[in-house]
Design a protein around this motif. Sequence first.
Motif, short mmCIF file in Angstrom:
data_model
loop_
_atom_site.label_atom_id
_atom_site.label_comp_id
_atom_site.label_asym_id
_atom_site.label_seq_id
_atom_site.Cartn_x
_atom_site.Cartn_y
_atom_site.Cartn_z
N LYS A 21 0.86 -1.17 0.00
CA LYS A 21 0.00 0.00 0.00
C LYS A 21 0.91 1.23 0.00
O LYS A 21 1.66 1.45 0.94
CB LYS A 21 -0.92 0.00 1.23
N VAL A 22 0.83 2.03 -1.07
CA VAL A 22 1.75 3.16 -1.25
C VAL A 22 0.97 4.47 -1.11
O VAL A 22 0.00 4.70 -1.84
CB VAL A 22 2.44 3.10 -2.62
N VAL A 33 1.60 3.82 -12.92
CA VAL A 33 2.58 2.74 -13.05
C VAL A 33 2.58 1.83 -11.81
O VAL A 33 2.81 0.62 -11.92
CB VAL A 33 4.00 3.29 -13.30
N LEU A 34 2.27 2.38 -10.65
CA LEU A 34 2.21 1.54 -9.44
C LEU A 34 1.02 0.60 -9.49
O LEU A 34 1.11 -0.56 -9.10
CB LEU A 34 2.16 2.42 -8.19
N ARG A 35 -0.09 1.10 -9.99
CA ARG A 35 -1.27 0.23 -10.09
C ARG A 35 -1.10 -0.83 -11.16
O ARG A 35 -1.67 -1.93 -11.06
CB ARG A 35 -2.50 1.09 -10.37
N GLN A 36 -0.32 -0.55 -12.18
CA GLN A 36 -0.07 -1.54 -13.22
C GLN A 36 0.66 -2.76 -12.68
O GLN A 36 0.57 -3.85 -13.28
CB GLN A 36 0.74 -0.90 -14.36
N ILE A 37 1.40 -2.60 -11.59
CA ILE A 37 2.07 -3.75 -10.99
C ILE A 37 1.39 -4.15 -9.68
O ILE A 37 2.01 -4.70 -8.77
CB ILE A 37 3.58 -3.49 -10.78
N ASP A 38 0.09 -3.81 -9.59
CA ASP A 38 -0.80 -4.34 -8.55
C ASP A 38 -0.60 -3.74 -7.15
O ASP A 38 -1.09 -4.32 -6.17
CB ASP A 38 -0.67 -5.87 -8.45
N HIS A 39 0.12 -2.63 -7.03
CA HIS A 39 0.20 -1.98 -5.72
C HIS A 39 -1.07 -1.17 -5.47
O HIS A 39 -1.73 -0.70 -6.41
CB HIS A 39 1.42 -1.07 -5.62
N VAL A 40 -1.42 -1.00 -4.22
CA VAL A 40 -2.57 -0.19 -3.83
C VAL A 40 -2.07 1.24 -3.61
O VAL A 40 -1.13 1.46 -2.84
CB VAL A 40 -3.22 -0.73 -2.55
N ALA A 76 -0.15 2.82 5.58
CA ALA A 76 0.56 2.48 4.35
C ALA A 76 1.80 1.65 4.64
O ALA A 76 2.32 1.65 5.77
CB ALA A 76 0.93 3.75 3.60
N ASP A 77 2.29 0.95 3.61
CA ASP A 77 3.55 0.22 3.71
C ASP A 77 4.73 1.10 3.31
O ASP A 77 5.84 0.90 3.77
CB ASP A 77 3.52 -1.02 2.80
#
Length: 418
Positions: A19-20, A39-46, A71-72
Amino acid sequence: MVAIAFRDSGGAGRFAAMKVYISSTQTDLESHRARVAQVLRQIDHVVLHMEDYTAEDSRPLDRCVEHVRTADVYVGIFAWRYGHIPKAYDASETLPQEVAPGETSITEAEYHAAASVGIPTLIFLLSDSEPWIPASMDAHTGDGDSGRRISALRATFSEKHMVGFFTTPENLANRVMGAIGRQDLSRKLELRTLQPVDAHRWMMNPESPAPHSLYDTTMMTITEQIQRFDDETYMIVDIGTGKTWWSTRLYFLASLLVDLTDVRLLAFIDNERRLFGVSNAVSVRNSLARRFDAIQDFETVLDTSAVDSDVERELERRGNEWESAMGRAGGEESVKTWVRKQELRRYLGDALIQRSVEWPGGDEGRAAVLDVIDEVIKWPQDLVPLVRDGSFYKVVERNALTEEVARIFVEDRVRNRT
């Protein structure tokens, strides 16, 4: 005397995306923020960011701080605006102590919220050489004390963090992706190869000026612990301030580990949990045996018969022979010495390895995680001692770490192709 044995555990499996939280001022960095989120969502990050709220002036500070703390990873993007400063805060809000009502912008408060809970903090500053419209610069508009606030904040970031500088939205997205990738790799490794592991505490005997019989308290604990050992690869030996371990009992421990367990390495720490050195269990046993005639006598007797496959019978045999050997030497108190750092150096010589690898701690250290992994992979022995923030962290198996890095890499490549 405390010894702790650890099991290196890996284990594959999929882990939840990170989670960013993306923090920035609003209109001046809108396109940059959007590209990073994409780009973060494209690699499945929240992704959590400003677009989850309404207009900037009605952006609720308490929700921002709450979301940052869940968040992480925190990503802070800063150009030349300090940002909106709420005129009043709700007294019920639990805010970082650095946040002052009517003085701190929401954007700076988000940064302090991340720092207050210790999540990795990634800071990106607009390059000084990048053209920027005057209407988005406090120094021209007169906002933020005519630019002094954002200048001071940027200077603080440069002093406290390994900041990244960006130009275009695409340039920023690439830099964030690289930093997040290092965070992701470090996080996955800690969830797998470097995760906290079960500890077995072995109380050889309480601190005492004179040794007592092995059977007073020790043998019962030894029997219980040896029977519980499975595939542990190393053991922590806390030598404290130098009056915690006896040389005779350290030998006895090493002898049992070599013959009856899979433990291969002993890691010696002091009373402040600083790593003093590591040594192969066989080297500890052999080095101490050579220095004490009574121990050599004990080993001679042991060599007359094979190791019993029944652990309880073997421990009983060793305990009886130990008591007899120490009795023939005039009692263990006439044989033993305290195990202090200088004695350990003298006993083990070159077999005591006083080097280690510093595992990253905090966002600056995590930025170099790939370099550290490379150092681990190139370590001359299979078991590599790690320290973190000056304290002993754990021992990692080099081959297991290498395999885990490869597994994570392949998983990510497959995931990115689907």
